[in-house]
Design an enzyme around this catalytic site. Structure first.
Site, PDB file in Angstrom:
ATOM      1  N   LYS A   1       0.829  -1.214   0.000  1.00  0.00           N
ATOM      2  CA  LYS A   1       0.000   0.000   0.000  1.00  0.00           C
ATOM      3  C   LYS A   1       0.864   1.264   0.000  1.00  0.00           C
ATOM      4  O   LYS A   1       0.657   2.170  -0.816  1.00  0.00           O
ATOM      5  CB  LYS A   1      -0.909   0.000   1.241  1.00  0.00           C
ATOM      6  CG  LYS A   1      -1.506   1.341   1.599  1.00  0.00           C
ATOM      7  CD  LYS A   1      -2.212   1.239   2.934  1.00  0.00           C
ATOM      8  CE  LYS A   1      -2.517   2.532   3.614  1.00  0.00           C
ATOM      9  NZ  LYS A   1      -1.400   3.387   3.989  1.00  0.00           N
ATOM     10  N   ASN A   2       1.826   1.332   0.917  1.00  0.00           N
ATOM     11  CA  ASN A   2       2.565   2.590   1.064  1.00  0.00           C
ATOM     12  C   ASN A   2       3.494   2.865  -0.121  1.00  0.00           C
ATOM     13  O   ASN A   2       3.852   4.019  -0.366  1.00  0.00           O
ATOM     14  CB  ASN A   2       3.345   2.610   2.385  1.00  0.00           C
ATOM     15  CG  ASN A   2       2.401   2.776   3.569  1.00  0.00           C
ATOM     16  OD1 ASN A   2       1.216   3.097   3.390  1.00  0.00           O
ATOM     17  ND2 ASN A   2       2.907   2.547   4.771  1.00  0.00           N
TER      18      ASN A   2
ATOM     19  N   ARG B   1      -0.336  15.757  13.111  1.00  0.00           N
ATOM     20  CA  ARG B   1       0.480  15.210  12.004  1.00  0.00           C
ATOM     21  C   ARG B   1       0.939  16.370  11.122  1.00  0.00           C
ATOM     22  O   ARG B   1       0.352  16.633  10.080  1.00  0.00           O
ATOM     23  CB  ARG B   1      -0.318  14.175  11.204  1.00  0.00           C
ATOM     24  CG  ARG B   1      -0.651  12.947  12.015  1.00  0.00           C
ATOM     25  CD  ARG B   1      -1.367  11.875  11.211  1.00  0.00           C
ATOM     26  NE  ARG B   1      -0.479  11.167  10.295  1.00  0.00           N
ATOM     27  CZ  ARG B   1      -0.845  10.082   9.601  1.00  0.00           C
ATOM     28  NH1 ARG B   1      -2.064   9.590   9.729  1.00  0.00           N
ATOM     29  NH2 ARG B   1      -0.009   9.491   8.787  1.00  0.00           N
TER      30      ARG B   1
ATOM     31  N   ASP C   1       3.478   0.663  12.370  1.00  0.00           N
ATOM     32  CA  ASP C   1       2.223   0.127  11.836  1.00  0.00           C
ATOM     33  C   ASP C   1       1.964  -1.305  12.307  1.00  0.00           C
ATOM     34  O   ASP C   1       0.848  -1.811  12.178  1.00  0.00           O
ATOM     35  CB  ASP C   1       2.214   0.182  10.298  1.00  0.00           C
ATOM     36  CG  ASP C   1       2.117   1.616   9.789  1.00  0.00           C
ATOM     37  OD1 ASP C   1       1.939   2.534  10.604  1.00  0.00           O
ATOM     38  OD2 ASP C   1       2.219   1.815   8.560  1.00  0.00           O
TER      39      ASP C   1
ATOM     40  N   CYS D   1      -5.332   8.359   9.016  1.00  0.00           N
ATOM     41  CA  CYS D   1      -5.528   7.904  10.406  1.00  0.00           C
ATOM     42  C   CYS D   1      -5.221   9.038  11.382  1.00  0.00           C
ATOM     43  O   CYS D   1      -4.327   9.839  11.157  1.00  0.00           O
ATOM     44  CB  CYS D   1      -4.619   6.723  10.708  1.00  0.00           C
ATOM     45  SG  CYS D   1      -5.016   5.264   9.744  1.00  0.00           S
TER      46      CYS D   1
ATOM     47  N   ARG E   1      -9.084   0.315   3.749  1.00  0.00           N
ATOM     48  CA  ARG E   1      -8.131   1.233   3.106  1.00  0.00           C
ATOM     49  C   ARG E   1      -6.829   0.503   2.778  1.00  0.00           C
ATOM     50  O   ARG E   1      -6.088   0.939   1.898  1.00  0.00           O
ATOM     51  CB  ARG E   1      -7.788   2.394   4.055  1.00  0.00           C
ATOM     52  CG  ARG E   1      -8.872   3.436   4.183  1.00  0.00           C
ATOM     53  CD  ARG E   1      -8.410   4.600   5.062  1.00  0.00           C
ATOM     54  NE  ARG E   1      -7.061   4.965   4.715  1.00  0.00           N
ATOM     55  CZ  ARG E   1      -6.105   5.283   5.593  1.00  0.00           C
ATOM     56  NH1 ARG E   1      -6.362   5.347   6.876  1.00  0.00           N
ATOM     57  NH2 ARG E   1      -4.886   5.574   5.185  1.00  0.00           N
TER      58      ARG E   1
HETATM   59  C1  UD1 Z   1       4.063   6.883   6.786  1.00  0.00           C
HETATM   60  C2  UD1 Z   1       3.124   5.718   6.569  1.00  0.00           C
HETATM   61  C3  UD1 Z   1       2.438   5.341   7.885  1.00  0.00           C
HETATM   62  C4  UD1 Z   1       3.499   5.077   8.963  1.00  0.00           C
HETATM   63  C5  UD1 Z   1       4.490   6.217   9.046  1.00  0.00           C
HETATM   64  C6  UD1 Z   1       5.668   5.902   9.976  1.00  0.00           C
HETATM   65  C7  UD1 Z   1       2.466   6.079   4.280  1.00  0.00           C
HETATM   66  C8  UD1 Z   1       1.376   6.445   3.333  1.00  0.00           C
HETATM   67  N1  UD1 Z   1       2.144   6.114   5.576  1.00  0.00           N
HETATM   68  O1  UD1 Z   1       3.265   7.977   7.248  1.00  0.00           O
HETATM   69  O2  UD1 Z   1       1.664   4.176   7.656  1.00  0.00           O
HETATM   70  O3  UD1 Z   1       2.860   4.929  10.218  1.00  0.00           O
HETATM   71  O4  UD1 Z   1       5.040   6.525   7.757  1.00  0.00           O
HETATM   72  O5  UD1 Z   1       6.333   4.753   9.550  1.00  0.00           O
HETATM   73  O6  UD1 Z   1       3.546   5.715   3.869  1.00  0.00           O
HETATM   74  N2  UD1 Z   1       6.546  14.589  11.114  1.00  0.00           N
HETATM   75  C9  UD1 Z   1       6.804  15.900  11.403  1.00  0.00           C
HETATM   76  N3  UD1 Z   1       6.806  16.807  10.365  1.00  0.00           N
HETATM   77  C10 UD1 Z   1       6.587  16.435   9.069  1.00  0.00           C
HETATM   78  C11 UD1 Z   1       6.321  15.067   8.788  1.00  0.00           C
HETATM   79  C12 UD1 Z   1       6.313  14.162   9.839  1.00  0.00           C
HETATM   80  O7  UD1 Z   1       7.016  16.277  12.555  1.00  0.00           O
HETATM   81  O8  UD1 Z   1       6.609  17.293   8.186  1.00  0.00           O
HETATM   82  C13 UD1 Z   1       6.525  13.596  12.220  1.00  0.00           C
HETATM   83  C14 UD1 Z   1       5.172  12.915  12.380  1.00  0.00           C
HETATM   84  O9  UD1 Z   1       4.288  13.695  13.159  1.00  0.00           O
HETATM   85  C15 UD1 Z   1       5.551  11.599  13.029  1.00  0.00           C
HETATM   86  C16 UD1 Z   1       6.934  11.299  12.401  1.00  0.00           C
HETATM   87  O10 UD1 Z   1       7.412  12.525  11.873  1.00  0.00           O
HETATM   88  O11 UD1 Z   1       5.711  11.777  14.418  1.00  0.00           O
HETATM   89  C17 UD1 Z   1       6.919  10.267  11.299  1.00  0.00           C
HETATM   90  O12 UD1 Z   1       5.951  10.642  10.325  1.00  0.00           O
HETATM   91  P1  UD1 Z   1       6.090  10.217   8.776  1.00  0.00           P
HETATM   92  O13 UD1 Z   1       7.221   9.259   8.622  1.00  0.00           O
HETATM   93  O14 UD1 Z   1       6.094  11.457   7.971  1.00  0.00           O
HETATM   94  O15 UD1 Z   1       4.718   9.447   8.532  1.00  0.00           O
HETATM   95  P2  UD1 Z   1       3.838   9.468   7.232  1.00  0.00           P
HETATM   96  O16 UD1 Z   1       4.702   9.618   6.032  1.00  0.00           O
HETATM   97  O17 UD1 Z   1       2.670  10.380   7.420  1.00  0.00           O
END
Ligand code: UD1
Length: 428
Positions: free
Chosen positions: A22-23, A122, A306, A117, A398
């Site tokens: 998925k990701n 976020r 996850d 989610c 999803r």
């Molecule tokens: C992706 C995955 C999700 C998984 C997560 C962590 C997808 C579509 N989703 O989510 O299933 O749980 O990685 O492995 O691939 N953060 C910031 N600022 C930013 C971006 C992130 O502070 O601009 C923080 C977030 O709040 C969180 C951490 O960084 O605490 C990791 O987030 P991130 O790796 O970005 O997760 P996603 O890409 O949203």
């Protein structure tokens, strides 16, 4: 309203085939926007996050042709729009990948703040930092939309303050067609980052170092048509491994990359689960009662956040006290309130949950709180005594292709039921 009805207690036995990741799919499909040609993508999972992504592509002007259920041809040579509608973006987090790809292709993207989610705050500050480092300007618009614009994107150094999958993907997407070299430091190393880079390289991009924490993107003039197959889903594979362990089963999980599952395998073995690795399959059996252990979630190659909710179900039935420390998300234990209804004994304090293992779980009506919290309830239902009903299953759908069929093939007693409430509301 649809729900799963699960009569627990059956040992899962047999073979299950893992779908495409998925990701990876939700990053690679938006990445096709950068390609002025036809992309054929195999092993696309048939899940609702993919349908939403394809709807967004269509709304931008993509020509999409299904070759079969899991292979799609996308022609983006006629793409003409650069706004992602709010009613589509709100369904999934990864809709923000269209910012990077539209910016890279057209120098402009208008996208609504994404859904997905709910794990607390976020932010997307690191994504925006990457766009501005390459010369784009970001402005908030009405209705929660943002506009990102650049006359010309120019490669630069980007140091990510947090290891972020999403920001790493967006930095790559916006840098591929930029002039010069972009260096992304403190990059995420997840398998789907490597898959995205391999996909783009197959179309003529020059991305090096994906899978390490320094990724170099050498800008190219244009990308060409390509044919690519998405990697197997690490989290779906881990989910079936856990489901086998939870039911004392014997399951051969096929079409996997065992290297991607190492952190999950290591923890299952610590719990007394027997894991046998083959080239592209893993057999999981559980001969005795599970043993307690402690887990801390980490970015790859650490234990994936996850997998935290599914594994919590195992720890809740393990002998003794176990601790989970969630170090990626601020608030990822909401699902435990539902699991308590099934007899799970757990104390949550901020990012730490302490489980006191019980002999067995008991069935209850529960609601999926999010995608992986929802699958934890399904696994608990498979292991519990009695009939569990899981509502709000749109969260689960999803991310899991043919969940009911795959589990039923392994011997689970699970049905997807459309309730009379939903039949009435559809008739109105
Ligand atoms: C992706 C995955 C999700 C998984 C997560 C962590 C997808 C579509 N989703 O989510 O299933 O749980 O990685 O492995 O691939 N953060 C910031 N600022 C930013 C971006 C992130 O502070 O601009 C923080 C977030 O709040 C969180 C951490 O960084 O605490 C990791 O987030 P991130 O790796 O970005 O997760 P996603 O890409 O949203």
């Amino acid at each position: 309203m649809e729900k799963y009805v699960i009569r627990g207690g059956n040992r899962l036995c047999g073979e299950v085939e893992i779908s495409g990741a998925k990701n990876a799919a939700v990053a690679i499909l938006p990445a096709t926007v950068l390609i002025d040609g036809v992309c054929r993508v195999d092993n696309i999972p048939s899940i609702s996050d993919v349908s939403t992504t394809l709807k967004i592509l269509k709304s931008l002007g993509s020509q999409i042709r299904y070759i079969n259920k899991n292979t799609i041809e996308i022609d983006n040579s006629t793409l003409q729009f650069h706004t992602v509608p709010h009613d589509l973006a709100r369904h999934m987090r990864a809709s923000y990948y269209f910012i990077g790809s539209l910016l890279g292709r057209f120098g402009i993207a208008r996208v609504s703040m994404p859904g997905g989610c709910n794990f607390g705050v976020r932010p997307i500050d690191q994504h925006l930092k990457a766009f501005t480092a390459l010369g784009a300007s970001v402005s908030p618009m009405e209705n929660g939309m943002i506009e990102v614009v650049a006359d010309r994107l120019v490669g630069n150094s980007i140091y990510l303050d947090v290891v972020s999958v999403g920001a790493t993907v967006n930095a790559i997407l916006s840098a591929v067609l930029a002039r010069g070299t972009t260096i992304i430091e403190n990059a995420a190393k997840e398998p789907h980052i490597v898959d995205l880079a391999n996909f783009l390289n197959s179309a003529g991009a020059d991305i090096r170092g994906a899978g390490t924490d320094v990724i170099k993107v050498f800008g190219v003039e244009r990308l060409h048509s390509t044919h690519y197959s998405i990697i197997p889903d690490q989290i779906e594979a881990g989910t079936y491994m856990v489901a086998s362990a939870a039911t004392g089963g014997d399951v051969l999980v096929k079409n996997v990359i065992p290297k991607h599952l190492e952190s999950i395998t290591a923890k299952l073995q610590e719990m007394g689960v027997v894991v046998e690795e083959y080239d592209d399959a893993i057999r999981v059996t559980r001969p005795n009662r599970l043993i307690h252990c402690n887990i801390k979630t980490m970015p790859h190659p650490g234990f994936p956040t996850d997998m935290q909710p599914p594994v919590a179900v195992l720890l809740s039935m393990a002998d003794g006290t176990s601790i989970i420390t969630e170090s990626v998300w601020e608030n990822r234990f909401r699902y435990i309130d539902e699991l308590r209804r099934m007899g799970v004994q757990a104390q949550v304090d901020g990012k730490v949950a302490v489980f006191q293992g019980v002999e067995y779980l008991t069935a209850a009506p529960v609601k999926a709180t999010d995608l992986r919290g929802g699958i934890a309830m399904v696994i608990a239902g498979l292991a519990a005594r009695g009939v569990t009903e899981v509502e709000e299953i749109h969260h689960i759908e999803r991310g899991y292709e043919n969940l009911v069929e795959k589990l039923a093939n392994l011997g689970a007693d699970i049905r997807r039921v459309v309730t009379s409430d939903s039949l009435i509301s559809r008739a109105l």
